[in-house]
Motif scaffolding. Structure first.
Motif, PDB file in Angstrom:
ATOM      1  N   GLN A 179     -40.606  34.846  99.008  1.00  0.00           N
ATOM      2  CA  GLN A 179     -39.681  34.913 100.139  1.00  0.00           C
ATOM      3  C   GLN A 179     -39.749  33.639 100.984  1.00  0.00           C
ATOM      4  OE1 GLN A 179     -37.244  37.155 100.710  1.00  0.00           O
ATOM      5  NE2 GLN A 179     -37.905  37.886  98.691  1.00  0.00           N
ATOM      6  N   LYS A 180     -40.938  33.076 101.087  1.00  0.00           N
ATOM      7  CA  LYS A 180     -41.089  31.815 101.817  1.00  0.00           C
ATOM      8  C   LYS A 180     -40.320  30.699 101.109  1.00  0.00           C
ATOM      9  CE  LYS A 180     -45.106  30.833 103.579  1.00  0.00           C
ATOM     10  NZ  LYS A 180     -46.534  30.404 103.724  1.00  0.00           N
ATOM     11  N   ILE A 181     -40.365  30.711  99.781  1.00  0.00           N
ATOM     12  CA  ILE A 181     -39.660  29.687  99.004  1.00  0.00           C
ATOM     13  C   ILE A 181     -38.147  29.859  99.132  1.00  0.00           C
ATOM     14  CG2 ILE A 181     -39.208  28.866  96.651  1.00  0.00           C
ATOM     15  CD1 ILE A 181     -42.185  29.443  96.062  1.00  0.00           C
ATOM     16  N   ILE A 182     -37.681  31.104  99.126  1.00  0.00           N
ATOM     17  CA  ILE A 182     -36.255  31.343  99.361  1.00  0.00           C
ATOM     18  C   ILE A 182     -35.874  30.833 100.750  1.00  0.00           C
ATOM     19  CG2 ILE A 182     -34.476  33.106  99.672  1.00  0.00           C
ATOM     20  CD1 ILE A 182     -35.236  32.637  96.781  1.00  0.00           C
ATOM     21  N   GLY A 183     -36.775  31.029 101.707  1.00  0.00           N
ATOM     22  CA  GLY A 183     -36.549  30.497 103.052  1.00  0.00           C
ATOM     23  C   GLY A 183     -36.472  28.979 103.056  1.00  0.00           C
ATOM     24  N   ASP A 184     -37.285  28.340 102.207  1.00  0.00           N
ATOM     25  CA  ASP A 184     -37.221  26.877 102.068  1.00  0.00           C
ATOM     26  C   ASP A 184     -35.826  26.445 101.615  1.00  0.00           C
ATOM     27  OD1 ASP A 184     -39.915  26.746 102.679  1.00  0.00           O
ATOM     28  OD2 ASP A 184     -40.561  26.589 100.586  1.00  0.00           O
ATOM     29  N   PHE A 185     -35.290  27.157 100.626  1.00  0.00           N
ATOM     30  CA  PHE A 185     -33.965  26.829 100.101  1.00  0.00           C
ATOM     31  C   PHE A 185     -32.897  26.998 101.183  1.00  0.00           C
ATOM     32  CE2 PHE A 185     -35.980  27.248  95.952  1.00  0.00           C
ATOM     33  CZ  PHE A 185     -35.290  26.319  95.189  1.00  0.00           C
ATOM     34  N   LYS A 186     -32.999  28.067 101.952  1.00  0.00           N
ATOM     35  CA  LYS A 186     -32.026  28.303 103.022  1.00  0.00           C
ATOM     36  C   LYS A 186     -32.090  27.196 104.076  1.00  0.00           C
ATOM     37  CE  LYS A 186     -31.928  33.361 102.615  1.00  0.00           C
ATOM     38  NZ  LYS A 186     -32.268  34.653 103.280  1.00  0.00           N
ATOM     39  N   ASP A 187     -33.300  26.795 104.418  1.00  0.00           N
ATOM     40  CA  ASP A 187     -33.476  25.749 105.423  1.00  0.00           C
ATOM     41  C   ASP A 187     -32.927  24.414 104.919  1.00  0.00           C
ATOM     42  OD1 ASP A 187     -34.580  24.811 107.969  1.00  0.00           O
ATOM     43  OD2 ASP A 187     -36.056  23.740 106.755  1.00  0.00           O
ATOM     44  N   TYR A 188     -33.174  24.121 103.651  1.00  0.00           N
ATOM     45  CA  TYR A 188     -32.672  22.871 103.064  1.00  0.00           C
ATOM     46  C   TYR A 188     -31.145  22.876 103.016  1.00  0.00           C
ATOM     47  CZ  TYR A 188     -32.158  19.047  99.669  1.00  0.00           C
ATOM     48  OH  TYR A 188     -31.805  17.881  99.030  1.00  0.00           O
ATOM     49  N   ALA A 189     -30.567  24.020 102.674  1.00  0.00           N
ATOM     50  CA  ALA A 189     -29.108  24.134 102.639  1.00  0.00           C
ATOM     51  C   ALA A 189     -28.520  23.924 104.037  1.00  0.00           C
ATOM     52  CB  ALA A 189     -28.701  25.500 102.095  1.00  0.00           C
ATOM     53  N   ARG A 190     -29.200  24.453 105.043  1.00  0.00           N
ATOM     54  CA  ARG A 190     -28.728  24.288 106.421  1.00  0.00           C
ATOM     55  C   ARG A 190     -28.763  22.815 106.836  1.00  0.00           C
ATOM     56  NH1 ARG A 190     -31.104  23.253 110.805  1.00  0.00           N
ATOM     57  NH2 ARG A 190     -33.191  23.584 109.930  1.00  0.00           N
ATOM     58  N   LYS A 191     -29.832  22.124 106.480  1.00  0.00           N
ATOM     59  CA  LYS A 191     -29.947  20.704 106.819  1.00  0.00           C
ATOM     60  C   LYS A 191     -28.878  19.881 106.103  1.00  0.00           C
ATOM     61  CE  LYS A 191     -34.949  20.787 107.688  1.00  0.00           C
ATOM     62  NZ  LYS A 191     -36.284  20.346 107.189  1.00  0.00           N
ATOM     63  N   ARG A 192     -28.645  20.196 104.841  1.00  0.00           N
ATOM     64  CA  ARG A 192     -27.617  19.479 104.083  1.00  0.00           C
ATOM     65  C   ARG A 192     -26.233  19.713 104.679  1.00  0.00           C
ATOM     66  NH1 ARG A 192     -28.012  18.522  98.141  1.00  0.00           N
ATOM     67  NH2 ARG A 192     -26.323  20.030  97.892  1.00  0.00           N
ATOM     68  N   ALA A 193     -25.980  20.941 105.101  1.00  0.00           N
ATOM     69  CA  ALA A 193     -24.680  21.252 105.699  1.00  0.00           C
ATOM     70  C   ALA A 193     -24.468  20.444 106.974  1.00  0.00           C
ATOM     71  CB  ALA A 193     -24.587  22.748 105.992  1.00  0.00           C
ATOM     72  N   ASP A 194     -25.523  20.309 107.759  1.00  0.00           N
ATOM     73  CA  ASP A 194     -25.430  19.541 109.004  1.00  0.00           C
ATOM     74  C   ASP A 194     -25.174  18.064 108.717  1.00  0.00           C
ATOM     75  OD1 ASP A 194     -25.782  19.151 111.923  1.00  0.00           O
ATOM     76  OD2 ASP A 194     -27.583  18.073 111.310  1.00  0.00           O
ATOM     77  N   LEU A 195     -25.889  17.514 107.752  1.00  0.00           N
ATOM     78  CA  LEU A 195     -25.743  16.093 107.433  1.00  0.00           C
ATOM     79  C   LEU A 195     -24.442  15.795 106.691  1.00  0.00           C
ATOM     80  CD1 LEU A 195     -29.417  15.353 106.324  1.00  0.00           C
ATOM     81  CD2 LEU A 195     -28.275  14.416 108.340  1.00  0.00           C
ATOM     82  N   SER A 196     -23.960  16.748 105.911  1.00  0.00           N
ATOM     83  CA  SER A 196     -22.755  16.504 105.113  1.00  0.00           C
ATOM     84  C   SER A 196     -21.498  16.424 105.964  1.00  0.00           C
ATOM     85  CB  SER A 196     -22.582  17.596 104.054  1.00  0.00           C
ATOM     86  OG  SER A 196     -22.273  18.839 104.652  1.00  0.00           O
ATOM     87  N   HIS A 197     -21.498  17.019 107.139  1.00  0.00           N
ATOM     88  CA  HIS A 197     -20.316  16.967 107.997  1.00  0.00           C
ATOM     89  C   HIS A 197     -20.066  15.555 108.513  1.00  0.00           C
ATOM     90  CE1 HIS A 197     -18.898  21.044 108.088  1.00  0.00           C
ATOM     91  NE2 HIS A 197     -20.121  21.497 108.270  1.00  0.00           N
ATOM     92  N   ARG A 198     -21.090  14.715 108.440  1.00  0.00           N
ATOM     93  CA  ARG A 198     -20.921  13.324 108.855  1.00  0.00           C
ATOM     94  C   ARG A 198     -20.569  12.417 107.673  1.00  0.00           C
ATOM     95  NH1 ARG A 198     -26.362  12.698 112.262  1.00  0.00           N
ATOM     96  NH2 ARG A 198     -26.932  14.568 111.112  1.00  0.00           N
ATOM     97  N   CYS A 199     -20.937  12.846 106.479  1.00  0.00           N
ATOM     98  CA  CYS A 199     -20.593  12.070 105.277  1.00  0.00           C
ATOM     99  C   CYS A 199     -20.911  12.934 104.060  1.00  0.00           C
ATOM    100  CB  CYS A 199     -21.377  10.766 105.232  1.00  0.00           C
ATOM    101  SG  CYS A 199     -20.877   9.679 103.887  1.00  0.00           S
TER     102      CYS A 199
END
Length: 280
Positions: free
Chosen positions: A58-78
């Motif tokens: 579950q912690k690893i699934i949480g890692d994936f969710k957190d990484y997806a959130r960071k990518r979504a934030d950064l992708s809106h700029r490029c």
């Protein structure tokens, strides 16, 4: 503007490198947790170990969710950087789908592990080996998938493929937009190729925004698929599956880098050979 774009790319690459470092750590965590669980097979400590495995997955699934959130934030700029990342190897970019792997590939991994581990067990049985050594890199838990588990995985597989196809159609439509008005007409009408144009910038900005939205949807589908597969699997099976998936991801990056080095060396050697012949 170029410096700003470079800074965004650096932030995206830094996010990726942090993710890869975390994945390397998770490999060690999973190996340790699996080894501990297997060493306590048939003892009172097995239940405690399985609880730890559930918490880790579950912690690893949480890692994936957190990484997806960071990518979504950064992708809106490029967002376009994520569709052919400069920090990836050419091999990885050749296999990329919507900024990452296809969610359906997770099922292929399950089937591959199930088949290979079953084959190992049969070989062990035929050789009349007492017990089964699961301390190696593969383990045997995924060969124990029940008919009910396989049925659930197959149903989920069909559903995910359908979602993939819908998203692929969306990105295909976006790619076709590059040949539509105003981009194509401006390119044709301009006297000098590639001159700055407000209408083109606005159209491309809109396209980047749409690509960022699709990237977030693809990442969410990847996380959703992982979560649903984990729900079907038993704790040891889930840990085995995640370990195999993470190792595959890390290995593909390393193998891609190795192949790149080989190609560069071949080019240098070819140039040296040509120079030697000319000298003669």
């Amino acid at each position: 503007m170029e410096d700003k774009g470079k800074n965004i790319e650096q932030a995206q690459q830094s996010c990726y490198l942090g993710w890869m470092s975390l994945q390397s750590q998770r490999v060690l965590d999973l190996k340790q947790a699996l080894a501990q669980r297997r060493s306590h097979e048939g003892t009172a400590d097995a239940a405690t170990d399985e609880k730890k495995l559930r918490e880790l997955t579950q912690k690893i699934i949480g890692d994936f969710k957190d990484y997806a959130r960071k990518r979504a934030d950064l992708s809106h700029r490029c967002s376009s950087n994520y569709y052919a990342p400069s920090w990836n190897t050419p091999l990885e970019n050749a296999l990329i789908w919507m900024g990452g792997c296809r969610p359906s590939s997770f099922f292929r991994l399950v089937y591959a592990l199930c088949g290979s581990q079953t084959e190992i067990r049969v070989t062990q049985f035929l050789r009349n080996v007492d017990g089964y050594d699961t301390s190696g890199s593969g383990g045997a838990s995924l060969s124990d998938l029940t008919a009910e588990q396989l049925a659930k995985i197959n149903v989920l597989h069909v559903k995910i493929i359908d979602e993939e196809e819908k998203m692929t159609k969306k990105v295909s439509s976006l790619q076709e937009d590059a040949a539509d008005i105003p981009i194509s007409t401006v390119a044709y009408a301009e006297e000098h190729v590639g001159e700055p144009n407000l209408a083109v910038d606005q159209a491309l900005d809109k396209q980047e925004e749409a690509m960022a939205t699709l990237l977030a949807e693809a990442d969410n589908l990847r996380v959703y698929t992982l979560s649903k597969i984990i729900e079907v699997l038993a704790p040891m099976q889930a840990a085995d599956f995640l370990l195999a998936g993470i190792k595959l991801h890390l290995s593909m990056h390393s193998w891609g880098a190795l192949r790149d080095r080989r190609r560069r060396e071949c080019i240098i050697e070819a140039a040296d050979d040509a120079g030697g012949k000319e000298g003669k």
